[in-house]
Design a protein around this motif. Structure first.
Motif, PDB file in Angstrom:
ATOM      1  N   PHE A  59       0.796  -1.217   0.000  1.00 20.19           N
ATOM      2  CA  PHE A  59       0.000   0.000   0.000  1.00 20.19           C
ATOM      3  C   PHE A  59       0.837   1.280   0.000  1.00 20.19           C
ATOM      4  CE2 PHE A  59      -2.827  -3.203   1.848  1.00 20.19           C
ATOM      5  CZ  PHE A  59      -3.943  -3.028   1.056  1.00 20.19           C
ATOM      6  N   ARG A  60       2.134   1.163   0.131  1.00 27.18           N
ATOM      7  CA  ARG A  60       3.051   2.309   0.108  1.00 27.18           C
ATOM      8  C   ARG A  60       2.734   3.353   1.181  1.00 27.18           C
ATOM      9  NH1 ARG A  60       2.380   0.811  -5.237  1.00 27.18           N
ATOM     10  NH2 ARG A  60       4.321   0.254  -6.262  1.00 27.18           N
ATOM     11  N   PHE A  61       2.903   2.938   2.425  1.00 27.12           N
ATOM     12  CA  PHE A  61       2.715   3.862   3.540  1.00 27.12           C
ATOM     13  C   PHE A  61       3.688   5.030   3.402  1.00 27.12           C
ATOM     14  CE2 PHE A  61       3.800   5.135   7.959  1.00 27.12           C
ATOM     15  CZ  PHE A  61       2.575   5.692   8.285  1.00 27.12           C
ATOM     16  N   PRO A  62       3.203   6.268   3.490  1.00 31.24           N
ATOM     17  CA  PRO A  62       4.073   7.449   3.327  1.00 31.24           C
ATOM     18  C   PRO A  62       4.931   7.700   4.574  1.00 31.24           C
ATOM     19  CG  PRO A  62       1.822   8.140   3.770  1.00 31.24           C
ATOM     20  CD  PRO A  62       1.805   6.628   3.674  1.00 31.24           C
ATOM     21  N   ARG A  63       6.057   7.025   4.664  1.00 30.33           N
ATOM     22  CA  ARG A  63       6.909   7.096   5.850  1.00 30.33           C
ATOM     23  C   ARG A  63       7.379   8.507   6.187  1.00 30.33           C
ATOM     24  NH1 ARG A  63       7.424   2.447   7.791  1.00 30.33           N
ATOM     25  NH2 ARG A  63       7.590   0.555   6.580  1.00 30.33           N
ATOM     26  N   ALA A  64       7.515   9.344   5.181  1.00 33.43           N
ATOM     27  CA  ALA A  64       8.013  10.700   5.422  1.00 33.43           C
ATOM     28  C   ALA A  64       7.095  11.485   6.359  1.00 33.43           C
ATOM     29  CB  ALA A  64       8.154  11.453   4.098  1.00 33.43           C
ATOM     30  N   VAL A  65       5.809  11.130   6.416  1.00 34.98           N
ATOM     31  CA  VAL A  65       4.877  11.887   7.258  1.00 34.98           C
ATOM     32  C   VAL A  65       5.101  11.631   8.741  1.00 34.98           C
ATOM     33  CG1 VAL A  65       3.118  11.927   5.452  1.00 34.98           C
ATOM     34  CG2 VAL A  65       2.949  10.238   7.268  1.00 34.98           C
ATOM     35  N   VAL A  66       5.819  10.584   9.081  1.00 28.98           N
ATOM     36  CA  VAL A  66       6.040  10.258  10.488  1.00 28.98           C
ATOM     37  C   VAL A  66       7.515  10.253  10.867  1.00 28.98           C
ATOM     38  CG1 VAL A  66       3.897   8.975  10.737  1.00 28.98           C
ATOM     39  CG2 VAL A  66       5.965   7.763  10.040  1.00 28.98           C
ATOM     40  N   ASP A  67       8.351  10.894  10.077  1.00 24.94           N
ATOM     41  CA  ASP A  67       9.767  10.957  10.407  1.00 24.94           C
ATOM     42  C   ASP A  67       9.928  11.727  11.705  1.00 24.94           C
ATOM     43  OD1 ASP A  67      12.470  11.234  10.652  1.00 24.94           O
ATOM     44  OD2 ASP A  67      12.781  12.159   8.699  1.00 24.94           O
ATOM     45  N   GLY A  68      10.233  11.002  12.781  1.00 29.61           N
ATOM     46  CA  GLY A  68      10.283  11.579  14.122  1.00 29.61           C
ATOM     47  C   GLY A  68      11.272  12.706  14.303  1.00 29.61           C
TER      48      GLY A  68
END
Length: 196
Positions: A59-68
């Motif tokens: 599903f290609r989770f947008p990891r950039a939105v949760v970059d801590g």
């Protein structure tokens, strides 16, 4: 009579308990409650993942939105709110609980709803006029697109039990990733407290 009224008031306040309301600051309370919701998602497993291998989907989770390390507090609240809202909406979809234990689904829905209510209060307090603007920015839009892809997948698979299991595993993975990123953000924030 005043003593009786005072005791009744205290009893009502104690019965509602401090655990019913989360604070806005720090974000730690919301991360802890999210972890409880993650555990419920984990416990909802009802079908062997091996049985559903043919239905797997990336599903290609947008990891950039949760970059801590790069997410500001306002963005973190916005991302967490959007994640909880999207999961809640998905669980409200017709036939969403077919493969799962309804008690666990109800507990998860209750936990999500409670946390969303508390975040809405925080949202109003922390963001003020800035809140609605954050809901239309990149991170929240990326999450909306991600969950739209999940909805399309479910529709294509005709909301089969395996499709729901694939979605449960995906949400578990992405929600866990979001919580881990927020915890990292909190650790970084705590480390910056002593900095000059």
């Amino acid at each position: 009579m005043a003593l009786l009224l005072s005791l009744l008031t205290a009893l009502v306040l104690l019965s509602s308990g401090p655990a019913r309301t989360l604070g806005c600051d720090p974000l730690e309370d919301h991360v802890l409650l999210s972890r409880e919701n993650v555990e419920l998602l984990r416990d909802m497993n009802s079908i062997s993942p091996l049985f559903c291998l043919k239905d797997r989907q990336h599903f290609r989770f947008p990891r950039a939105v949760v970059d801590g390390s790069q997410v500001q507090k306002a963005q973190a609240l916005s991302v967490l709110h959007q994640m909880l809202q999207q999961i809640s909406d998905l669980l409200a979809t017709e036939n969403s609980s077919v493969p799962w234990n309804t008690t666990l689904v109800d507990l998860l829905r209750t936990g999500l709803h409670r946390q969303l209510e508390d975040l809405d209060t925080c949202w109003a307090r922390e963001m003020g006029e800035e809140g609605p603007a954050l809901a239309t920015q990149g991170p929240t839009l990326a999450l909306k697109r991600y969950f739209q892809g999940i909805r399309l997948y479910l529709k294509e698979k005709q909301y089969s039990d395996c499709a729901w299991e694939v979605v449960r595993v995906e949400i578990l993975r992405s929600f866990s990733s979001t919580i881990a990123a927020l915890q990292e953000r909190l650790r970084n924030e705590d480390g910056d407290v002593g900095s000059p």
